[in-house]
Write an enzyme that holds these catalytic residues in place. Structure first.
Site, PDB file in Angstrom:
ATOM      1  CG  ASP A 109      -1.997   0.923   0.967  1.00 56.45           C
ATOM      2  OD1 ASP A 109      -2.128   1.393   0.383  1.00 56.45           O
ATOM      3  OD2 ASP A 109      -3.456   1.037   1.859  1.00 56.45           O
ATOM      4  CG  ASP A 144      -5.577   5.440  -2.783  1.00 57.20           C
ATOM      5  OD1 ASP A 144      -4.949   5.625  -2.006  1.00 57.20           O
ATOM      6  OD2 ASP A 144      -7.317   5.007  -2.206  1.00 57.20           O
ATOM      7  N   GLY A 211     -11.627   3.627   1.052  1.00 55.65           N
ATOM      8  CA  GLY A 211     -12.973   4.071   1.846  1.00 55.65           C
ATOM      9  C   GLY A 211     -13.544   3.458   2.494  1.00 55.65           C
TER      10      GLY A 211
HETATM   11  N1  GUN Z   1      -6.422   0.876   2.954  1.00 58.44           N
HETATM   12  C1  GUN Z   1      -7.665   1.018   3.717  1.00 58.44           C
HETATM   13  N2  GUN Z   1      -8.052   1.972   3.004  1.00 58.44           N
HETATM   14  C2  GUN Z   1      -7.589   2.139   1.624  1.00 58.44           C
HETATM   15  C3  GUN Z   1      -8.027   3.050   0.932  1.00 58.44           C
HETATM   16  O1  GUN Z   1      -8.882   3.789   0.562  1.00 58.44           O
HETATM   17  N3  GUN Z   1      -6.298   3.444   0.040  1.00 58.44           N
HETATM   18  C4  GUN Z   1      -5.120   2.881   0.687  1.00 58.44           C
HETATM   19  N4  GUN Z   1      -4.268   3.384  -0.620  1.00 58.44           N
HETATM   20  N5  GUN Z   1      -5.151   2.316   1.800  1.00 58.44           N
HETATM   21  C5  GUN Z   1      -6.127   1.810   1.986  1.00 58.44           C
END
Ligand code: GUN
Length: 747
Positions: A109, A144, A211
């Site tokens: 992430d 994002d 989200g």
């Molecule tokens: N991890 C949990 N929710 C999100 C999200 O909306 N975007 C990203 N990049 N990681 C997340």
């Protein structure tokens, strides 16, 4: 605590480089799919849970996840690695796989979640993607903008817009590394759609739904269902969909049924730290337990009491293992359900585990009443939570099409009986779609108003019980329409073995429930029957012919008892069989009614031991069709396919303005393949994605389709594995399982 050292699994075999990033679907149940993502670190089978690994705190060692639990992929956070000098140095020098000590697929992430939790992150949009690429992650994530549920619509719109604006630079920075393109949009249907459409334009490998963590934390499962419904249909179907931060096993079946392929979650570890246990039934607290809700391998030698007595570290590790094992077990159950075609049934069962989940499930599956029906009228039939759900959370309106898209993805017939699960059974998407197909395609033998006899009171098979009655009725009242009342709706007698209608597995009283006349008339209208008189015959009693005689006499349809000269029966039986095959051609293979009638006019039949038609033989002695025992469908031979294909009048076109009505009577959908594939298909080989030039818009997974070359010449037939919107988009996997071998049949 037990060690896992004994079971060591070899490292994964890298996929072919040309396949990296491709997603192939190998089995499905409507929107739910079993798939394979091809990467440099092997195949990631979906649906999959990617456990979250915090590079600083490893509750369960990643290598153990690979070796002991067979986990093929995990997710970690590139922002945490980037921020910590030691981690960063190690990752840059030796790669993220070495840092984490995991040989499988690593997704990272980008720091967005940290910006949601802490307010901001210091890293740049390109910088974080470049960093992920440089440390060798398999699937990176762009930065994002998190859309929180408490944001105003304008703020969410801005989050969606900014995320889309960052796509180009992020894709460029990825330089071919697979990239996640997260979908934002909060709880706003239009913004979710805008986000999915906008993000779908770029070359992302996977689309996470973002989200949603705060929504799940507050058990707002109805909103989660709405987000899924708004989003999934807008995404490119050939890309996997990931549920960011979703790891509660209770939610898996519903989300998979709606099209989720990947999950990630730290829940197994976070809940363990809190002495909480995950389960598909919900969450338990260790302090309340007398016995384990699920008996998984890591816990068999422990009692809850003994675990409570462990020190904190040991307890957390053991409970994290427990949570992971339970989560994996539910995922495995979901996979089996997809293979069996019962994922919606599993979602239905799980919906009872949490009131908010039940609310979400009912919201999804409850339709507004058709016009002209009041809910009072239904009360005597449907006295369950649906009546209330309909009043308080009427679905429909703007969501109608989104839900229709989910329903339309379902294959109609299946080889298994339909297990009755209360009124929920009636709203299972494959039941809805089977009803729709029957009602759209079937038509009565005579136009204008007719009398109708509804057989009620006994589960099938009806043949032995009712054939003689049907034959005698045919001879004296040729225009009388005979239907069977099944728990799933009215079924024309000619289709008496059609799945799922004829194969409902439930208490016998299901078959004797009386439909109220208004509902009955409405059902008949849907089948294009203009009913004059509707007579209901209870077939549970003995001597049904006598009962039928009495009933028909009472209503003035007969003067004398039903009798027929036995010498006429052979011809009548032949007519009944003809009608059965005709109706199956029309309903199961979408053949034009008149064409089907001429097609079978001069056919003869091979009859099996139980009196059923086994094979249909044309006037030249060729075997062209075989009714199937398993699902009441119709199999076609190679010759049969040629005859049916000859009726086709519509050119293959997909202009985006497609009217489903145009397809009715056009036969099985066509799929046009490239010249390179023709010689293989002629020999009976499957059609692969990447070789398809066009297809009819009614191409549907699980149904028969015809394969043609560019000139429109029929070169084979088979079972479609994809829908029309997927046929040209997928780049890997089987598109049609070919059932023909024209090279042998037409030597
Ligand atoms: N991890 C949990 N929710 C999100 C999200 O909306 N975007 C990203 N990049 N990681 C997340």
């Amino acid at each position: 605590m037990t060690a896992w050292k004994d079971d060591v699994r070899g490292d994964p075999v890298p996929c072919k480089e040309s396949d990296w990033g491709k997603f192939e679907v190998t089995a499905r149940d409507g929107c739910a799919r079993i798939g394979r993502i091809h990467t440099a670190h092997g195949i990631l089978e979906t649906p999959a849970l990617l456990p979250v690994i915090n590079p600083n705190i490893r509750t369960i060692e990643p290598r153990e996840m690979w070796d002991r639990y067979g986990i093929q992929g995990l997710i970690t956070n590139s922002y945490i690695i980037w921020k910590h000098d030691d981690l960063k140095r190690h990752a840059v020098e030796k790669g993220v796989h070495d840092l984490i000590n995991f040989p499988g697929v690593i997704m990272t992430d980008s720091g967005t979640f940290q910006s949601y939790v802490y307010g901001d992150v210091e890293v740049g949009v390109e910088e974080i993607v470049e960093f992920q690429r440089s440390i060798g992650v398999d699937i990176a994530t762009m930065l994002d903008v998190f859309s929180r549920p408490d944001m105003s619509e304008e703020e969410v719109r801005q989050a969606v817009r900014t995320t889309i604006e960052r796509c180009e630079a992020s894709i460029e920075a990825a330089q071919g590394t697979m990239l996640n393109g997260p979908i934002q949009g909060g709880v706003y249907r239009d913004l979710r759609k805008q986000s999915a459409q906008g993000m779908g334009q770029f070359d992302f490998a996977v689309h996470p739904i973002g989200g949603i963590v705060p929504i799940m934390e507050k058990h707002r499962y109805k909103d989660l269902a709405k987000i899924m419904l708004a989003t999934i249909g807008e995404l490119p179907p050939e890309r996997p969909r990931h549920m960011f931060g979703c790891g509660h096993p209770m939610l898996f079946s519903m989300l998979i049924a709606l099209g989720a392929d990947l999950f990630d979650s730290a829940a197994y570890a976070l809940f363990a730290r809190d002495d909480r246990l995950l389960s598909p039934q919900g969450t338990y607290r260790l302090k309340d337990l007398h016995a384990w809700p699920e008996l998984v391998p890591c816990i068999v030698n422990w009692t809850p009491e003994a675990v409570r007595a462990l020190n904190e570290d040991e307890r957390t590790t053991l409970l994290a293992r427990y949570n992971l094992e339970v989560t994996l077990a539910e995922l495995s159950r979901c996979k089996q359900a997809v293979h069996e075609g019962t994922i919606w049934q599993l979602a239905e069962q799980r919906s009872h585990q949490h009131p908010a989940l039940r609310e979400a499930f009912l919201w999804l599956t409850t339709r507004p009443l058709p016009s002209g029906l009041s809910s009072d009228l239904l009360d005597d039939l449907v006295q369950d939570d649906r009546t209330a759900a309909r009043e308080h959370h009427p679905n429909g309106g703007i969501w109608e099409q989104d839900w229709a898209n989910v329903v339309n993805k379902q294959a109609t017939q299946r080889k298994k009986g339909e297990r009755w699960g209360g009124e929920d059974t009636l709203t299972r998407p494959h039941v809805l779609v089977a009803r729709k197909q029957l009602q759209q395609r079937w038509r009565p033998s005579s136009t204008g108003s007719t009398d109708v006899l509804v057989l009620n009171g006994k589960p099938g098979p009806w043949r032995q019980r009712c054939d003689l009655l049907a034959l005698r009725l045919r001879s004296v009242l040729p225009n009388l329409e005979i239907l069977v009342q099944t728990p799933l709706g009215l079924l024309p007698y000619s289709l008496e073995d059609l799945n799922p209608f004829a194969q409902v597995d439930g208490p016998s009283w299901l078959w004797s429930r009386r439909l109220n006349t208004v509902l009955l008339r409405q059902e008949l209208q849907r089948l294009h029957i203009e009913a004059d008189r509707i007579l209901i015959l209870d077939i549970s009693a003995d001597s049904i012919i006598q009962h039928a005689s009495n009933l028909l006499k009472k209503h003035g349809l007969l003067e004398d008892d039903l009798q027929v000269d036995d010498s006429d029966l052979t011809q009548l039986r032949d007519e009944l069989r003809r009608r059965q095959v005709l109706d199956k051609l029309v309903v199961c293979l979408n053949v034009n009614y008149e064409y089907a009638a001429t097609m079978i006019e001069s056919c003869s039949y091979v009859i099996g031991g139980t009196g059923r038609v086994k094979n249909v033989i044309d006037k030249d002695g060729h075997h062209i069709l075989s009714p199937r025992l398993t699902d009441g469908g119709l199999s076609i031979t190679d010759l049969g396919s040629k005859i049916i294909h000859a009726q086709r009048s519509l050119p293959v076109e997909y202009d985006g303005q497609f009217q489903p009505k145009k397809a009715i009577g056009q036969g099985p959908p066509l799929l046009v393949v490239e010249q390179d594939a023709v010689e293989f298909v002629l020999k009976g080989r499957n059609v692969f994605h990447g070789f398809i030039l066009a297809c009819d818009p009614w191409l549907k997974a699980g149904q028969t389709c015809f394969i043609v070359d560019q000139e429109g010449t029929l070169i084979g037939h088979g079972l479609a594995q994809c829908d029309a919107d997927e046929a040209l988009r997928f780049k890997k996997g089987i598109a049609v399982r070919t059932r023909s071998d024209f090279s042998k049949t037409f030597k």
